[in-house]
Design an enzyme around this catalytic site. Structure first.
Site, PDB file in Angstrom:
ATOM      1  CB  SER A 126       5.178  -6.145   5.748  1.00  0.00           C
ATOM      2  OG  SER A 126       6.431  -5.691   6.171  1.00  0.00           O
TER       3      SER A 126
ATOM      4  NE  ARG B 287       5.952   2.692  15.102  1.00  0.00           N
ATOM      5  CZ  ARG B 287       5.355   1.935  14.201  1.00  0.00           C
ATOM      6  NH1 ARG B 287       5.999   0.926  13.660  1.00  0.00           N
ATOM      7  NH2 ARG B 287       4.112   2.177  13.832  1.00  0.00           N
TER       8      ARG B 287
ATOM      9  CG  ASP C  13       6.908  -0.856  -0.090  1.00  0.00           C
ATOM     10  OD1 ASP C  13       7.884  -0.495   0.596  1.00  0.00           O
ATOM     11  OD2 ASP C  13       6.269  -1.904   0.124  1.00  0.00           O
TER      12      ASP C  13
ATOM     13  CG  HIS D 247       6.217  -1.230   3.817  1.00  0.00           C
ATOM     14  ND1 HIS D 247       6.135  -2.255   2.899  1.00  0.00           N
ATOM     15  CD2 HIS D 247       6.204  -1.820   5.043  1.00  0.00           C
ATOM     16  CE1 HIS D 247       6.088  -3.422   3.536  1.00  0.00           C
ATOM     17  NE2 HIS D 247       6.111  -3.179   4.835  1.00  0.00           N
ATOM     18  CG  ASP D 248       2.664   2.670   6.881  1.00  0.00           C
ATOM     19  OD1 ASP D 248       3.126   1.558   7.193  1.00  0.00           O
ATOM     20  OD2 ASP D 248       2.704   3.664   7.626  1.00  0.00           O
TER      21      ASP D 248
END
Length: 392
Positions: A149, A219, A330, A363-364
């Site tokens: 990232s 968040r 992602d 993405h994680d």
């Protein structure tokens, strides 16, 4: 074998010139190291962190339960980045809130907490600060730089700012710059913070407040973008919380949907509860000004800008060998963005390996244990190790 992590800090008296034209003097960098530096100092690997991570990339703190580093599944004895072969360094970026000098610290010029007056920092500034730390550690050349990232952006920047100091670069789930959509998500998150009444123009420390509401929302927005639609549907779907279901059951235990007391305020769906939990946790440990600084650094990064938008020209400076990894679901840093980097490197006839992992996690995924992903990284580091053993 359990890897024990030991935080360290180094003070730098010399001012660090920043891309903005400002400078930062009298600053500290927090870092951790794992493994042993070999006699020729050629086995060092720098790991760059993403937005809300830190220098604690691996291992656990002695006597502290659940204190594993954020990439502990990747780094350690016998792991893909094997600390029995490599000397691994994690550095906390300037402006962060995990030990390195940032908005929460005193400005030596004023004697007051920096707050909103902390200077704007960029990916390039972080790389320059990391280079100074390596100088102090006596490390001239890195076997590899690695990051996912935002950490991948730093990795890419290392190959451009210090091409002669990097042998290999592992750019994971990253991009050569942010899309307009990504910048938009960052801006919405920032607006949530700066419009919180407890923000006080970034000088909330002096008021004894924390803009927790804004941090929670920021968040929550970010977390949505890190997950794929498939993962959210699989984990949560449209399920209601247990308390809501209990409310809707009649005396016999049967579900009576008609008895719901609909509300615009209550947390009713499991996904809502999950996001609020993530937001509440984040607001307890992350600094609001740090969030603004780091997301701006993400927005600003664009090595092709100085080359009329031509990424191939921009990456002509790189001489390292590359491994790029992307993940099919992602959508924040899509495989298309990694392929842009691959093409630009191939245009310059650079040595490039590319893996596009079919993974459902969004993405994680770069933080998780997909065996294909871990296998690719392990194989790449084994080749680097073989390369080092073949050196005189």
């Amino acid at each position: 074998m359990q890897l024990i992590a030991t935080p360290e800090s180094m003070f730098f008296a010399d001012a660090l010139p920043l891309q903005s034209g400002a400078s930062l003097r009298g600053y500290d960098l927090s870092f951790e190291t794992y493994g042993q530096l070999n006699a020729s100092k050629t086995n060092a690997v720098l790991v760059c962190h993403a937005l809300n991570a830190s220098h604690h990339v691996a291992g656990s703190y002695a006597g502290q339960a659940h204190s594993e580093g954020w990439w502990d599944n990747m780094i350690g004895p016998g792991k893909p980045l094997d600390t029995e072969k490599f000397f691994v360094i994690g550095v906390n970026n300037l402006g962060s809130c995990f030990g390195s000098t940032g908005p929460m610290h005193l400005n030596p010029d004023t004697g007051q907490v920096y707050g909103a007056d902390f200077p704007v920092v960029t990916v390039e500034d972080w790389v320059n600060a990391q280079a100074r730390l390596l100088d102090a550690l006596g490390i001239q050349t890195l076997a590899a730089v690695m990051g996912g990232s935002l950490g991948g952006m730093q990795t890419l920047s290392w190959t451009l700012q210090y091409p002669n100091r990097v042998r290999h670069a592992l750019v994971i789930a990253s991009a050569p710059n942010l899309t307009a959509e990504n910048i938009a998500f960052n801006e919405v998150a920032r607006r949530a913070i700066v419009t919180d009444p407890d923000f006080h123009g970034g000088h909330f420390y002096q008021h004894g407040t924390v803009p927790k509401r804004g941090l929670r929302i920021a968040r929550m927005i970010g977390h949505i973008t890190y997950l794929s639609d498939d993962v959210m549907n699989e984990k949560f779907g449209r399920q209601l919380r247990d308390a809501v279901l209990a409310q809707a059951r009649d005396a016999s235990g049967s579900l009576d949907v008609g008895s719901y007391k609909y509300s615009t305020q209550d947390v009713e769906f499991q996904i809502e509860s999950y996001l609020r939990y993530q937001g509440d946790k984040f607001a307890e440990y992350f600094d609001a000004n740090t969030y603004l600084l780091i997301t701006r650094a993400l927005d600003y990064f664009d090595p092709a800008r100085a080359y009329g938008g031509d990424l191939s020209l921009a990456l002509g400076r790189a001489s390292a060998k590359f491994l790029l990894v992307s993940f099919t679901t992602d959508w924040r840093f899509s495989p298309k963005r990694s392929r842009e980097i691959v093409k630009a490197l191939l245009d310059n006839k650079r040595d490039v390996s590319y893996a596009e992992i079919d993974a459902p996690h969004g993405h994680d995924a770069f933080l998780l244990d997909d065996p294909r992903y871990m296998g690719v990284v392990r194989s790449y580091f084994e080749s680097i190790s073989d390369e080092l053993e073949g050196q005189p």
